[in-house]
Enzyme design. Structure first.
Site, mmCIF file in Angstrom:
data_model
loop_
_atom_site.group_PDB
_atom_site.id
_atom_site.type_symbol
_atom_site.label_atom_id
_atom_site.label_comp_id
_atom_site.label_asym_id
_atom_site.label_seq_id
_atom_site.Cartn_x
_atom_site.Cartn_y
_atom_site.Cartn_z
ATOM 1 N N GLU A 280 -4.281 -1.679 7.381
ATOM 2 C CA GLU A 280 -2.980 -1.640 8.035
ATOM 3 C C GLU A 280 -2.891 -2.697 9.140
ATOM 4 O O GLU A 280 -1.857 -3.345 9.315
ATOM 5 C CB GLU A 280 -2.724 -0.242 8.618
ATOM 6 C CG GLU A 280 -1.264 0.074 8.826
ATOM 7 C CD GLU A 280 -1.019 1.572 8.983
ATOM 8 O OE1 GLU A 280 -0.944 2.258 7.953
ATOM 9 O OE2 GLU A 280 -0.923 2.055 10.121
ATOM 10 N N GLU A 283 -2.331 -5.864 7.458
ATOM 11 C CA GLU A 283 -0.963 -5.912 6.939
ATOM 12 C C GLU A 283 0.016 -6.269 8.066
ATOM 13 O O GLU A 283 0.915 -7.099 7.879
ATOM 14 C CB GLU A 283 -0.576 -4.561 6.317
ATOM 15 C CG GLU A 283 0.800 -4.593 5.660
ATOM 16 C CD GLU A 283 1.281 -3.226 5.179
ATOM 17 O OE1 GLU A 283 0.488 -2.269 5.160
ATOM 18 O OE2 GLU A 283 2.471 -3.123 4.825
ATOM 19 N N CYS A 300 0.640 7.283 7.228
ATOM 20 C CA CYS A 300 -0.415 8.288 7.008
ATOM 21 C C CYS A 300 0.127 9.692 6.794
ATOM 22 O O CYS A 300 -0.546 10.545 6.248
ATOM 23 C CB CYS A 300 -1.349 8.349 8.204
ATOM 24 S SG CYS A 300 -2.017 6.773 8.650
ATOM 25 N N SER A 320 4.485 0.730 6.081
ATOM 26 C CA SER A 320 3.248 0.109 5.605
ATOM 27 C C SER A 320 2.968 0.546 4.169
ATOM 28 O O SER A 320 3.200 1.699 3.802
ATOM 29 C CB SER A 320 2.085 0.535 6.492
ATOM 30 O OG SER A 320 0.864 0.270 5.847
ATOM 31 N N LYS A 359 0.334 17.366 2.459
ATOM 32 C CA LYS A 359 -0.729 16.696 1.700
ATOM 33 C C LYS A 359 -0.853 17.267 0.293
ATOM 34 O O LYS A 359 -1.286 16.589 -0.624
ATOM 35 C CB LYS A 359 -2.072 16.844 2.425
ATOM 36 C CG LYS A 359 -2.166 16.054 3.716
ATOM 37 C CD LYS A 359 -2.527 14.592 3.495
ATOM 38 C CE LYS A 359 -2.441 13.794 4.776
ATOM 39 N NZ LYS A 359 -2.326 12.349 4.541
ATOM 40 N N GLU A 362 1.593 15.367 -1.555
ATOM 41 C CA GLU A 362 1.223 13.949 -1.615
ATOM 42 C C GLU A 362 0.234 13.689 -2.755
ATOM 43 O O GLU A 362 0.375 12.722 -3.496
ATOM 44 C CB GLU A 362 0.597 13.511 -0.284
ATOM 45 C CG GLU A 362 0.223 12.030 -0.235
ATOM 46 C CD GLU A 362 -0.563 11.650 1.027
ATOM 47 O OE1 GLU A 362 -1.428 12.427 1.460
ATOM 48 O OE2 GLU A 362 -0.302 10.562 1.571
ATOM 49 N N GLU A 367 2.284 8.154 -8.249
ATOM 50 C CA GLU A 367 1.578 6.894 -8.055
ATOM 51 C C GLU A 367 0.156 7.079 -7.525
ATOM 52 O O GLU A 367 -0.581 6.112 -7.422
ATOM 53 C CB GLU A 367 2.390 5.931 -7.217
ATOM 54 C CG GLU A 367 2.976 6.289 -5.894
ATOM 55 C CD GLU A 367 4.034 7.379 -5.798
ATOM 56 O OE1 GLU A 367 4.469 7.965 -6.814
ATOM 57 O OE2 GLU A 367 4.404 7.661 -4.667
ATOM 58 N N CYS A 504 -1.301 15.422 13.838
ATOM 59 C CA CYS A 504 -1.966 16.325 12.884
ATOM 60 C C CYS A 504 -2.592 17.541 13.561
ATOM 61 O O CYS A 504 -2.761 18.580 12.921
ATOM 62 C CB CYS A 504 -3.034 15.575 12.119
ATOM 63 S SG CYS A 504 -2.456 14.014 11.458
#
Lengths: 576, 164
Positions: A280, A283, A300, A320, A359, A362, A367, A504
């Protein structure tokens, strides 16, 4: 400061003007039962359990939302008060599914506690419990209307804290219930699966989808090689469920118990948090150098990703392309790790222990299959791991401490702080500064981006460039920054967004209760992990350096792109 | 669909596109709907234009008894079931309507002409038992008056119905 003098149960008390009766009582150690009241939320006065007697007023007053006045004489423990509270709770129980023994919140339920505290030994009213269908339409969150006491806490957190509004009060009077529009399943409405509604529910009406049995099943299957990763925020919160103070660091104990439970390898998500920083950070520099889309936003938090896909799809290019640490881990476990240790990736099962309910959704995104398999197979929340520990009979208090396994075991302080709001930003800047300037960053504690505030800003000189950053936690705070971007009023380079308030450590899968006080302690724990680490910058992690040498090549390189980066898709809010 | 979208957008343009205008808009959208209700598509457009969540828009639309999120007849008969009407024979009035229309409260006649429902107080306690049919209130009801009322609406509709 103006004070008022009042009398509570015959005791003279002086409190600040504007104090509620409930707060005044707390000051002199009088506990008043509450249900709809939550320390982090607005006052509602919905449930009436907190009523008290105020001299001169014909009706009992709800103490949570009645401010004290000069000379007020309050009784909190009169016969009238006790009987009224009992009647109120009995009325709630008459409409409540009281199957406590099989309820997920058994022993951690505010209604159960109140029933016990008020000495309710029978319910005088007919049972009018509604048998409503369970909403388990989605991979993350289950809603059980038969347990709902209609306190309104979930509605407030969903609408006001998260700015999502997936659920609301529908219908009226006796028919009122809390549900999405048209009583659809959560899968059919723009729910981001953050799970904040679970954290504030006083009873067992909302909870995470249970994946424990799926995990036991693969652990029992000897043909499977089951590896587990543990997220940064779990190690400072899980202790709460076993009698440790909030913020206690129990990393070694978690590793140890996961091994005893039967996982073949126990790895650290912090490793791929370090990796995220490398990818990141590069990037960001690439975007700055090559006129790429700015500000760049972190990726994230899967609740945040769902939010931006639903509500701000026009800003998806600002996000990102880095996968979250959980997904980077899964992709590497079934490629790099499988090759290195000569294990058929088909037989590898990746389990995550996450502070997060989003999550779970996710890991099943289409993908997230870049290893050739579903990269992460099962996600357990912190709370689910607690249940697994109970089921296994392991005594976590006595268990020895162990280290994470190679090759995903060595981690830095920068990765540790991913678990708190501002942590990803701080970790990224520690690395970006050194990559750009080639100099060592002397003071690595970027305290301006730390803390529980909803929005934080900072400007950090990195070589010739003043890097302007912003940090938001809680999606309604994110919304403020996103609107600024859309109005062209945000000249930030880099923005960190975490869906959950506090980051988190306040995730939707964390131990309950997780109010602001508890979150602050967990946050302290996170920064203590950072402080205790010898290496505190991601790019100095020797295991990460080795991973690039052995396998990935270079940051943003061909292999990184295949395994560690992804894309996002606009989601229709309401198709008309 | 496009027609609906345009209609609703022009209603919003007239009344205003801020969240505080929600109820006014819901009332007007329902008034202009031939089936006396706010459709799901209509509510989605309203929620989008006013920038409020669909769940909240639905919460408001499902709260008020004068608004409906389900298809209703062209004539919505709302029987008052507040205490004064109830005490003065509201229960019988309900039965008269159910008998003559062949439906129960909460239903719509097959021809789409009538629906029957309860409402809270409509402010005509002096004429209890009372009902509201669309915008008009009818009080001091008994069996004969109920039958006459339904008859007159049916006759009026026959005159207007050129569809055969």
């Amino acid at each position: 400061m103006d004070n008022v003098n009042i009398t509570i149960n015959g005791v003279a008390v002086s409190v600040k003007k504007g104090t509620t009766i409930l707060e005044a009582c707390k000051k002199i150690n009088i506990n008043i039962p509450t249900l709809c009241y939550h320390p982090d939320q607005e006052l509602k006065g919905n449930c009436r359990v907190c009523v008290v007697e105020v001299e001169g007023q014909p009706r009992l007053q709800p103490s949570c939302c009645t401010p004290v006045t000069q000379g007020m004489v309050i009784k909190t423990n009169s016969k009238r008060v006790r009987e009224a509270r009992k009647a109120i709770v009995e009325l709630i129980l008459a409409a409540h599914n009281c199957n406590c023994l099989t309820c997920i919140r058994n022993n951690n339920c505010e209604l159960q506690n109140i029933s016990r505290e008020l000495g309710i030994d029978s319910v005088r009213f007919d049972n009018v419990e509604e048998i409503l269908p369970l909403d388990n339409s989605n991979p993350s969150i289950v809603r059980d209307g038969s347990k709902c006491i209609k306190c309104g806490r979930c509605v407030e957190v969903c609408s006001k804290v998260q700015g999502v509004g997936a659920i609301y009060n529908i219908n009226r009077s006796h028919d009122m219930r809390i549900a999405p529009a048209y009583e659809e399943g959560l899968n059919n409405v723009p729910c981001v699966y953050c799970g904040q509604c679970i954290n504030v529910c006083p009873v067992g009406a909302i909870y995470e989808k249970n994946d424990i049995n799926n995990v036991w099943k693969v652990l029992d299957d000897k043909s499977k090689h089951v590896v587990v990763q543990v997220a940064p925020a779990v190690r400072v919160s899980i202790g709460e469920e076993f009698g440790f103070d909030a913020g206690s660091i129990v990393t070694g104990k978690i590793v140890s118990l996961l091994k005893r439970i039967g996982f073949d390898r126990v790895f650290d998500t912090n490793f791929t948090a370090d990796l995220t920083i490398i990818e990141e950070g590069n990037e960001l520099l690439h975007r700055i150098k090559n006129g790429g889309k700015l500000p760049m936003m972190t990726s994230c938090s899967p609740g945040w990703i769902r939010y931006v896909e639903y509500f701000y799809p026009e800003l998806l290019e600002n996000v990102s392309t880095c996968k979250s640490p959980q997904q980077m881990f899964g992709a590497l476990a079934k490629s790099y790790y499988a090759e290195k240790y000569k294990i058929n990736p088909e037989n590898i099962v990746v389990v995550s222990i996450m502070p997060c309910t989003a999550k779970k959704a996710e890991c099943i995104r289409d993908e997230m299959n870049d290893s050739g398999y579903q990269d992460v197979d099962f996600v357990l929340t912190t709370r689910e791991l607690v249940r697994m520990v109970h089921q296994s009979g392991i005594n976590i208090n006595k268990i020895e401490e162990k280290d994470f396994d190679d090759p995903f075991g060595i981690t830095t302080g920068a990765a540790a702080i991913f678990g708190a709001t501002g942590g990803v930003m701080e970790a990224a800047l520690r690395t970006v500064y050194e990559i750009v300037t080639g100099n060592e960053l002397k003071n690595i504690n970027l305290t301006t981006v730390r803390g529980i505030d909803g929005i934080k800003e900072a400007e950090i000189p990195v070589g010739d460039l003043n890097v302007k950053v912003a940090v938001a936690n809680g999606l309604n705070n994110a919304k403020i920054i996103l609107d600024m971007i859309n109005e062209g009023k945000a000249d930030y380079h880099f923005i960190e967004i975490m869906a959950c308030p506090g980051g988190c450590i306040g995730g939707g899968g964390q131990p309950i209760p997780g109010n602001i006080e508890v979150k602050k302690q967990r946050m302290d724990g996170i920064y203590n992990v950072d402080k205790s680490k010898l290496i505190r910058k991601s790019h100095k992690n020797p295991a990460i350096i080795k991973l690039y040498e052995e396998y990935l090549g270079e940051p943003l390189g061909h292999k990184s792109h295949k395994l560690l980066h992804t894309h996002y898709a606009k989601r229709e809010l309401y198709e008309v | 669909m496009n027609c609906l979208k345009n209609d609703i957008e022009s209603i919003i343009e007239k009344i205003g596109n801020t969240p505080d205008k929600l109820i006014e808009i819901l009332i007007e959208v329902q008034r202009q709907s031939e089936e006396n209700y706010i459709s799901k598509d209509a509510l989605k457009i309203i929620s989008k234009e006013l920038k409020i969540s669909l769940s909240k828009a639905y919460g408001v639309a499902s709260f008020y008894s004068m608004l409906s999120t389900k298809k209703r007849g062209r004539y919505v008969i709302q029987i008052c079931n507040s205490a004064p009407c109830y005490m003065n024979g509201g229960k019988q009035v309900k039965k008269y309507f159910e008998d003559i229309l062949g439906i129960t409260v909460g239903e719509m006649t097959d021809d789409g002409l009538f629906s029957l429902e309860f409402t809270g107080c409509i402010g005509t306690c002096d004429k209890a038992p009372a009902v509201k049919i669309n915008d008009k209130v009818y009080g001091n009801l008994n069996k004969e008056k109920v039958e006459a009322l339904v008859d007159s609406i049916r006759k009026e509709e026959e005159v207007c119905d050129f569809s055969f």
